[in-house]
Design a protein around this motif. Structure first.
Motif, PDB file in Angstrom:
ATOM      1  N   GLN A  50       0.829  -1.204   0.000  1.00 20.05           N
ATOM      2  CA  GLN A  50       0.000   0.000   0.000  1.00 20.05           C
ATOM      3  C   GLN A  50       0.866   1.258   0.000  1.00 20.05           C
ATOM      4  O   GLN A  50       0.531   2.247  -0.657  1.00 20.05           O
ATOM      5  CB  GLN A  50      -0.943   0.008   1.206  1.00 20.05           C
ATOM      6  N   MET A  51       1.974   1.228   0.739  1.00 22.11           N
ATOM      7  CA  MET A  51       2.892   2.370   0.768  1.00 22.11           C
ATOM      8  C   MET A  51       3.458   2.615  -0.627  1.00 22.11           C
ATOM      9  O   MET A  51       3.503   3.751  -1.104  1.00 22.11           O
ATOM     10  CB  MET A  51       4.024   2.128   1.766  1.00 22.11           C
ATOM     11  N   ASN A  52       3.883   1.558  -1.295  1.00 24.29           N
ATOM     12  CA  ASN A  52       4.437   1.713  -2.643  1.00 24.29           C
ATOM     13  C   ASN A  52       3.404   2.304  -3.585  1.00 24.29           C
ATOM     14  O   ASN A  52       3.719   3.196  -4.382  1.00 24.29           O
ATOM     15  CB  ASN A  52       4.943   0.365  -3.169  1.00 24.29           C
ATOM     16  N   ALA A  53       2.178   1.817  -3.497  1.00 26.60           N
ATOM     17  CA  ALA A  53       1.110   2.348  -4.355  1.00 26.60           C
ATOM     18  C   ALA A  53       0.850   3.820  -4.049  1.00 26.60           C
ATOM     19  O   ALA A  53       0.681   4.635  -4.958  1.00 26.60           O
ATOM     20  CB  ALA A  53      -0.169   1.531  -4.174  1.00 26.60           C
ATOM     21  N   CYS A  54       0.824   4.173  -2.770  1.00 31.98           N
ATOM     22  CA  CYS A  54       0.582   5.558  -2.371  1.00 31.98           C
ATOM     23  C   CYS A  54       1.689   6.484  -2.884  1.00 31.98           C
ATOM     24  O   CYS A  54       1.419   7.565  -3.400  1.00 31.98           O
ATOM     25  CB  CYS A  54       0.468   5.645  -0.844  1.00 31.98           C
ATOM     26  N   LEU A  55       2.933   6.043  -2.757  1.00 29.57           N
ATOM     27  CA  LEU A  55       4.046   6.868  -3.237  1.00 29.57           C
ATOM     28  C   LEU A  55       3.967   7.042  -4.756  1.00 29.57           C
ATOM     29  O   LEU A  55       4.202   8.132  -5.274  1.00 29.57           O
ATOM     30  CB  LEU A  55       5.387   6.260  -2.818  1.00 29.57           C
ATOM     31  N   ARG A  56       3.614   5.973  -5.468  1.00 27.10           N
ATOM     32  CA  ARG A  56       3.461   6.086  -6.934  1.00 27.10           C
ATOM     33  C   ARG A  56       2.337   7.060  -7.282  1.00 27.10           C
ATOM     34  O   ARG A  56       2.483   7.879  -8.193  1.00 27.10           O
ATOM     35  CB  ARG A  56       3.181   4.716  -7.547  1.00 27.10           C
ATOM     36  N   GLU A  57       1.230   6.961  -6.563  1.00 24.23           N
ATOM     37  CA  GLU A  57       0.084   7.847  -6.830  1.00 24.23           C
ATOM     38  C   GLU A  57       0.413   9.311  -6.548  1.00 24.23           C
ATOM     39  O   GLU A  57      -0.167  10.216  -7.154  1.00 24.23           O
ATOM     40  CB  GLU A  57      -1.112   7.426  -5.982  1.00 24.23           C
ATOM     41  N   ASN A  58       1.338   9.557  -5.628  1.00 22.09           N
ATOM     42  CA  ASN A  58       1.706  10.919  -5.244  1.00 22.09           C
ATOM     43  C   ASN A  58       3.056  11.336  -5.813  1.00 22.09           C
ATOM     44  O   ASN A  58       3.683  12.268  -5.300  1.00 22.09           O
ATOM     45  CB  ASN A  58       1.734  11.022  -3.711  1.00 22.09           C
ATOM     46  N   LYS A  59       3.490  10.686  -6.879  1.00 23.64           N
ATOM     47  CA  LYS A  59       4.832  10.932  -7.419  1.00 23.64           C
ATOM     48  C   LYS A  59       5.089  12.403  -7.717  1.00 23.64           C
ATOM     49  O   LYS A  59       6.185  12.901  -7.468  1.00 23.64           O
ATOM     50  CB  LYS A  59       5.043  10.076  -8.669  1.00 23.64           C
ATOM     51  N   ALA A  60       4.111  13.117  -8.189  1.00 28.04           N
ATOM     52  CA  ALA A  60       4.293  14.537  -8.526  1.00 28.04           C
ATOM     53  C   ALA A  60       4.580  15.383  -7.284  1.00 28.04           C
ATOM     54  O   ALA A  60       5.156  16.462  -7.398  1.00 28.04           O
ATOM     55  CB  ALA A  60       3.067  15.067  -9.244  1.00 28.04           C
ATOM     56  N   LYS A  61       4.194  14.908  -6.114  1.00 27.22           N
ATOM     57  CA  LYS A  61       4.382  15.666  -4.875  1.00 27.22           C
ATOM     58  C   LYS A  61       5.640  15.256  -4.121  1.00 27.22           C
ATOM     59  O   LYS A  61       5.962  15.856  -3.094  1.00 27.22           O
ATOM     60  CB  LYS A  61       3.176  15.447  -3.948  1.00 27.22           C
TER      61      LYS A  61
END
Length: 75
Positions: A50-61
């Motif tokens: 879930q952490m990896n997915a969250c970081l990918r989803e927020n890559k622009a930030k």
């Protein structure tokens, strides 16, 4: 004979790169993303997928250093 050795080497390299991509983050990678993870993905601490997915989803930030880690791991 040479062709089979070449094919074996290619398959071995592909398997190794796949294993590296699926392994957990190194201490350096964790340090690069610690601040971003706690700021953007705190609900997923202790849950690597879930952490990896969250970081990918927020890559622009993400910070530059964390973004490099995420991109290096296929995100």
């Amino acid at each position: 004979m040479k062709k089979s050795v070449y094919v074996s080497l290619v398959l071995l390299m592909a398997a190794a790169s796949s294993a590296i991509a699926q392994s957990g983050p190194t201490p350096q990678e964790q340090m690069a993303c610690r601040s971003d993870a706690s700021k953007l993905c705190a609900d997923h601490i202790g849950k690597p997928p879930q952490m990896n997915a969250c970081l990918r989803e927020n890559k622009a930030k993400l910070s530059d250093s964390c973004r490099k880690v995420v991109e290096a791991r296929g995100g």
